[in-house]
Enzyme design. Structure first.
Site, PDB file in Angstrom:
ATOM      1  N   ASP A 105       0.874  -1.167   0.000  1.00 39.90           N
ATOM      2  CA  ASP A 105       0.000   0.000   0.000  1.00 39.90           C
ATOM      3  C   ASP A 105       0.923   1.233   0.000  1.00 39.90           C
ATOM      4  O   ASP A 105       2.085   1.141   0.415  1.00 39.90           O
ATOM      5  CB  ASP A 105      -0.872  -0.035   1.255  1.00 39.90           C
ATOM      6  CG  ASP A 105      -1.578   1.286   1.490  1.00 39.90           C
ATOM      7  OD1 ASP A 105      -2.228   1.771   0.562  1.00 39.90           O
ATOM      8  OD2 ASP A 105      -1.459   1.822   2.606  1.00 39.90           O
TER       9      ASP A 105
HETATM   10 MG    MG Z   1      -2.858   3.311   3.365  1.00 39.52          MG
END
Ligand code: MG
Length: 229
Positions: free
Chosen positions: A11
């Site tokens: 991420d």
């Molecule tokens: Mg994040």
């Protein structure tokens, strides 16, 4: 070194890049340039609108470009300001796309992992922000693939996002892939639902009051050395 995985999906926001610091910086600078007081009350008003818009997005009520444009429109309305919200949006996103505040230890762990793993970024967000951020020479070299939800047309945690990601990385066995991220819902639930291992980056030591159980949990990126090293 015995490697359990062949691919690591990272991420971006609040995992590699410090999105909180970036958005705070870009927002305050935008406010200053448009002569809006950057006190906590105004900052919080924008953030509340922003949160609500992304929640509506997740429910399928808004699309990416509407979220992009509507946030400052609502903000300007709320404060009764005589400002062009489209101009403000453009400036804010331009500033945001130029930020590169990193989470502590991000560069160090990427350097550590790079010789052993193929890595990809999997991020929810707007391409006009993410592409410039990730095309900097310093950061681009770490990632074999960059997957941005707006470009895919679907966001984490949905299966379609992961399906698209797997297509892009050559359909490895799911058992050889792990996702690392700070968001229990989009990163961890998304990864689990798709059938891959997950690592929750819990930087702020929040209690997990959900049913979502990550494969691993870390409080600092350096702890990845113990799991992946
Ligand atoms: Mg994040």
């Amino acid at each position: 070194m015995i490697m359990k995985y062949s691919w690591i999906l990272f991420d971006l926001d609040n995992t590699i890049y410090d999105f909180d610091a970036s958005s705070d910086f870009a927002l305050r600078k935008t406010f200053n340039e448009f002569d809006i007081n950057d006190n906590e009350e105004n900052i919080e008003k924008y953030k509340e609108i922003n949160r609500q818009c992304w929640m509506d997005f997740e429910k399928g009520l808004l699309d990416f470009q509407t979220v992009r444009n509507i946030r400052f429109e609502l903000f300007v309305q709320k404060l009764n300001l005589n400002i062009d919200p489209i101009e403000m949006t453009g400036r804010y996103l331009q500033l945001l796309s130029n930020t590169d505040f990193e989470i502590d230890g991000a560069r160090d762990i990427l350097d550590f992992l790079k010789p052993y793993y193929k890595m990809a970024v999997v991020t929810n967000g707007l391409k006009e922000v993410k592409r410039p951020q990730l095309s900097r020479p310093g950061i681009a070299s770490y990632f074999a693939e960059i997957v941005i939800s707006e470009e895919v047309g679907i966001a984490k945690p949905h299966n379609g996002f992961f399906e698209h990601t797997f297509e892009r990385i050559g359909r490895p066995s799911k058992s050889k892939v792990i996702i690392i991220g700070d968001n229990l819902h989009s990163d961890i639930k998304g990864g689990k639902d798709y059938g891959i291992d997950t690592c929750w980056f819990n930087l702020k030591s929040r209690a997990n009051d959900t049913e979502i159980r990550p494969t691993y949990e870390i409080g600092a990126l350096a702890e990845l050395k113990g799991i992946l090293g």
